[in-house]
Design a protein around this motif. Structure first.
Motif, short mmCIF file in Angstrom:
data_model
loop_
_atom_site.label_atom_id
_atom_site.label_comp_id
_atom_site.label_asym_id
_atom_site.label_seq_id
_atom_site.Cartn_x
_atom_site.Cartn_y
_atom_site.Cartn_z
N GLU A 129 15.50 -21.41 -18.88
CA GLU A 129 15.24 -20.78 -17.59
C GLU A 129 16.45 -20.91 -16.69
O GLU A 129 17.20 -21.87 -16.79
CB GLU A 129 14.04 -21.46 -16.91
N TYR A 130 16.62 -19.90 -15.83
CA TYR A 130 17.67 -20.01 -14.82
C TYR A 130 17.27 -21.10 -13.83
O TYR A 130 16.09 -21.31 -13.56
CB TYR A 130 17.83 -18.69 -14.07
N GLU A 131 18.29 -21.79 -13.31
CA GLU A 131 18.04 -22.84 -12.32
C GLU A 131 18.67 -22.43 -10.99
O GLU A 131 19.67 -21.73 -10.98
CB GLU A 131 18.67 -24.16 -12.78
N PRO A 132 18.12 -22.89 -9.86
CA PRO A 132 18.75 -22.60 -8.57
C PRO A 132 20.14 -23.25 -8.49
O PRO A 132 20.38 -24.28 -9.12
CB PRO A 132 17.80 -23.25 -7.56
N ILE A 133 21.03 -22.64 -7.72
CA ILE A 133 22.39 -23.17 -7.58
C ILE A 133 22.36 -24.60 -7.04
O ILE A 133 23.17 -25.44 -7.39
CB ILE A 133 23.22 -22.25 -6.64
N THR A 134 21.38 -24.87 -6.18
CA THR A 134 21.22 -26.22 -5.62
C THR A 134 21.20 -27.28 -6.73
O THR A 134 21.84 -28.33 -6.61
CB THR A 134 19.88 -26.30 -4.86
N TYR A 135 20.48 -26.99 -7.81
CA TYR A 135 20.35 -27.98 -8.89
C TYR A 135 21.64 -28.10 -9.68
O TYR A 135 21.97 -29.18 -10.18
CB TYR A 135 19.19 -27.61 -9.80
N TYR A 136 22.39 -27.00 -9.82
CA TYR A 136 23.70 -27.09 -10.48
C TYR A 136 24.61 -28.04 -9.70
O TYR A 136 25.27 -28.90 -10.28
CB TYR A 136 24.37 -25.72 -10.55
N VAL A 137 24.62 -27.85 -8.38
CA VAL A 137 25.49 -28.68 -7.54
C VAL A 137 25.08 -30.14 -7.62
O VAL A 137 25.89 -31.04 -7.85
CB VAL A 137 25.43 -28.18 -6.06
N TYR A 144 20.44 -14.59 -6.78
CA TYR A 144 20.47 -15.51 -7.94
C TYR A 144 19.62 -16.75 -7.65
O TYR A 144 18.90 -17.24 -8.52
CB TYR A 144 21.91 -15.92 -8.25
N GLU A 145 19.73 -17.25 -6.41
CA GLU A 145 18.94 -18.43 -6.02
C GLU A 145 17.44 -18.14 -6.16
O GLU A 145 16.67 -18.98 -6.60
CB GLU A 145 19.28 -18.80 -4.57
N ALA A 146 17.03 -16.92 -5.77
CA ALA A 146 15.62 -16.54 -5.88
C ALA A 146 15.19 -16.49 -7.34
O ALA A 146 14.10 -16.95 -7.70
CB ALA A 146 15.39 -15.18 -5.21
N ILE A 147 16.06 -15.93 -8.21
CA ILE A 147 15.75 -15.89 -9.66
C ILE A 147 15.63 -17.31 -10.20
O ILE A 147 14.70 -17.63 -10.95
CB ILE A 147 16.86 -15.13 -10.43
#
Lengths: 180, 78
Positions: free
Chosen positions: A119-127, A102-105
């Motif tokens: 667009e999907y965002e990396p989990i890092t940005y959600y956090v 998911y992180e790669a997507i």
């Protein structure tokens, strides 16, 4: 008495974690992010790290409340435990693979819709966005502080527990081993 | 950040769901009076030191990547 406190903490933990998780998810779903711009003033936050370290140590010390009880293990029980542990590690690795996928997507910014409007965002940005939102709303970041404390407390208790009785004994074949 | 709400909700639900499952398992160990998860983890770590060290390193890298990453959101970064 100490054993009872330890028992009560263990009984309350699933309820507390579940309740807090439900409240958190509902709050997130109702929230409209307006503070996700990059703010140097919000992160890194040293007190969040300090709270995490403190909670980690508290979680470790919780094990001391457990009165010494002889846990007798058998060879069969150890084999079952080993199988469960192997399945647990396998599940963890599969989940981590899914998270990295998911992180790669997210990093590649794959489009959610055919029109490419989202667009999907990396989990890092959600956090990070969640922490920005929290700090922007109350200055301190109380929810973040609570989440960091709870997670670090559990990690300290499960992965860094203090078992002086276990240290005193050598690792021996299971049928001879009695863990205090 | 159009996917923020659903994405963050999934991440939070996954993390807290996993923690609840482990907490229930740990309480079951307490009820059944068998060695707790932390006992088992500590025993396993003592007999697999290098593997345990590698896993701690991997988990540390994950946490640092998610929580200490200094990069701004892509739409605002440059």
């Amino acid at each position: 008495m100490k054993d009872w406190i330890h028992f009560l903490v263990h009984a309350a933990l699933p309820l507390v974690i579940a309740a807090f998780g439900v409240v958190l998810v509902r709050t997130i779903l109702e929230d409209t992010p307006t503070n996700c711009t990059y703010r140097v003033a919000y992160l890194p936050a040293p007190w969040l790290v300090a709270a995490g370290i403190g909670a980690l140590i508290l979680g470790r010390l919780l094990s001391l409340l457990n009165a010494p009880v002889p846990f007798a293990t058998s060879l069969r029980a150890d084999r079952v435990s080993g199988l469960v542990a192997a399945l647990g590690w396998l599940s963890l690795m599969v989940m981590l693979t899914g998270i990295l996928f998911y992180e790669a997507i997210g990093t590649a910014h794959v489009s959610v819709t055919p029109l490419g409007s989202a667009e999907y965002e990396p989990i890092t940005y959600y956090v990070r966005c969640a922490i920005y939102e929290d700090r922007a709303s109350n200055g301190v970041g109380w929810v973040t502080l609570l989440v960091v404390s709870i997670v670090c407390f559990l990690v300290g208790h499960w992965l860094w527990a203090l078992h002086p009785g276990l240290r005193a004994i050598a690792i021996r074949p299971a049928e001879e081993t009695s863990i205090e | 950040m159009e996917t923020y709400r659903i994405g963050t909700a999934w991440v939070t639900g996954f993390v807290f769901g996993s923690l609840v499952l482990i907490a229930i398992l740990d309480f079951a160990c307490e009820l059944a009076h068998v060695p707790s998860i932390s006992y088992r983890v500590e025993r396993w770590s003592r007999s697999n030191r290098w593997f345990a060290g590698g896993l701690i390193l991997a988990l540390g890298v994950f946490l640092a990547h998610f929580l200490l990453n200094p990069l701004p959101p892509p739409s605002l970064g440059s």
